[in-house]
Design a protein around this motif. Structure first.
Motif, PDB file in Angstrom:
ATOM      1  N   VAL A 247      -1.891  10.494   5.406  1.00  0.00           N
ATOM      2  CA  VAL A 247      -1.011  11.585   5.843  1.00  0.00           C
ATOM      3  C   VAL A 247       0.060  10.980   6.741  1.00  0.00           C
ATOM      4  O   VAL A 247      -0.248  10.183   7.635  1.00  0.00           O
ATOM      5  N   ALA A 287       0.044  13.199   1.634  1.00  0.00           N
ATOM      6  CA  ALA A 287       0.475  14.471   2.210  1.00  0.00           C
ATOM      7  C   ALA A 287       1.349  14.183   3.419  1.00  0.00           C
ATOM      8  O   ALA A 287       1.338  13.069   3.971  1.00  0.00           O
ATOM      9  N   VAL A 303       1.926  20.173   5.441  1.00  0.00           N
ATOM     10  CA  VAL A 303       1.503  21.057   6.524  1.00  0.00           C
ATOM     11  C   VAL A 303       2.650  21.088   7.526  1.00  0.00           C
ATOM     12  O   VAL A 303       3.159  20.032   7.912  1.00  0.00           O
ATOM     13  N   ALA A 325      -4.020  18.318   7.198  1.00  0.00           N
ATOM     14  CA  ALA A 325      -3.459  17.672   6.005  1.00  0.00           C
ATOM     15  C   ALA A 325      -4.459  16.707   5.383  1.00  0.00           C
ATOM     16  O   ALA A 325      -4.585  16.630   4.149  1.00  0.00           O
TER      17      ALA A 325
END
Length: 330
Positions: A247, A287, A303, A325
């Motif tokens: 992430v 992500a 997110v 996330a």
């Protein structure tokens, strides 16, 4: 367990409030060493030291550099001597033939200590003396970093990205300069043609780093080029990132960067200076955490939250978004 990739100030600012979200005893921080320099014979590891000083509650939080309330007696005297002797101020590289002689970990980034161009406090200097002395005794940079982390009682396992030298070289129309000259010595002013991670192709990740990258990874809102780029250039790191959950927090809000030279350097490397450009640079990321005001449409899970990192409460909020996330992609 979680591993943070840390360069510059973005990830340390995130770490400052992450303890309640990611327990320190289960957290590893892998630090960029591409902007390390040997200054007056002493190896300075700015990104490593920012994490060490933060972990030991010693970091100057006004500058996010050096030890809070440190004295500068030695630095002041170095500048007085240079001025009195009529010696030129500013970055002074050692001759080319001395850049790769002797201590290999310092190659391509050696500067004279005369009128040193980086402000080094007295307690800070003791860290660099200890680091260099231990390296000269034959210890690896990984072992030395862990010893210093113990000395500062840092709560995380702190690792350099490699025990091998990698130097971030900024190519300008006037010629190549080390990233520290570009950013500190010349305040990011020169035009940038490209960025080179000299030594990256020969450097390898340590077993400790590769083990840490088996865990989920958080990439803080650091400069994608000169904070994360040197890490990705090291053999084994990008491949490991592609095999784990990653992430990344964008250092941009659409095309507005929070701080630093990221926009300029990304443009030079052919990336759009924006969140979309960060996503293009981070193909390994699964992500992203974006600011609530960032409407960038990405091809991976997102997110959103307020991604400011001015306070510990801010950092805790962004850390919680990172955990959310990771839950999406793990």
């Amino acid at each position: 367990m979680v591993t943070f990739l840390s360069g510059g100030t973005g990830t340390p600012k995130l770490l400052r409030g992450a303890d309640d979200v990611f327990p320190p005893a289960e957290t590893t921080v892998v630090c960029n060493t591409g902007d390390d320099v040997e200054l007056g014979g002493h190896l300075v590891c700015p990104d490593v030291d920012t994490v060490l000083f933060l972990g030991g509650d010693e970091l100057d939080l006004d500058t996010w550099w050096g030890i809070a309330d440190d004295s500068t007696v030695t630095d002041d005297e170095l500048h007085r001597l240079a001025d009195a002797a009529g010696l030129e101020d500013g970055p002074r590289y050692l001759p080319d033939e001395r850049q790769t002689a002797g201590r290999e970990i310092a190659r391509w980034r050696r500067f004279s200590g005369v009128a040193e161009f980086m402000l080094i406090g007295d307690r800070d200097r003791a860290v660099h003396l200890t680091r260099t002395g231990l390296l000269d005794e034959g210890h690896t940079l990984t072992a030395v970093t862990r010893a210093l982390a113990d000395a500062f009682d840092a709560p995380w396992d702190v690792l350099p990205m490699s025990d091998d030298p990698v130097a971030s070289i900024v190519h300008t129309p006037e010629g190549p300069v080390h990233f520290q000259e570009f950013w500190v010595g010349r305040e990011g002013d020169p035009a940038v043609a490209s960025v080179e991670f000299r030594g990256g192709a020969e450097a390898t990740a340590t077993d400790a780093v590769l083990t840490a990258l088996d865990d989920p990874v958080v990439v803080g809102p650091s400069n994608p080029i000169t904070s994360i780029g040197p890490m990705v250039s090291v053999e084994g790191i990008e491949a490991a990132l592609r095999q784990t959950s990653v992430v990344a927090v964008s250092p941009f809000v659409e095309d507005r960067v929070f701080s630093g030279p990221a926009a300029k350097l990304m443009a030079a490397e052919g990336y759009d200076p924006s969140t979309a450009g960060v996503a293009a640079a981070y193909e390994f990321a699964d992500a992203f955490v974006l600011d609530s005001e960032d409407g960038t449409d990405l091809d991976r899970p997102v997110v959103r939250t307020d991604t400011r990192l001015d306070t510990e409460a801010d950092a805790r909020r962004v850390a919680e978004a990172c955990r959310e996330a990771l839950g999406v992609v793990s």
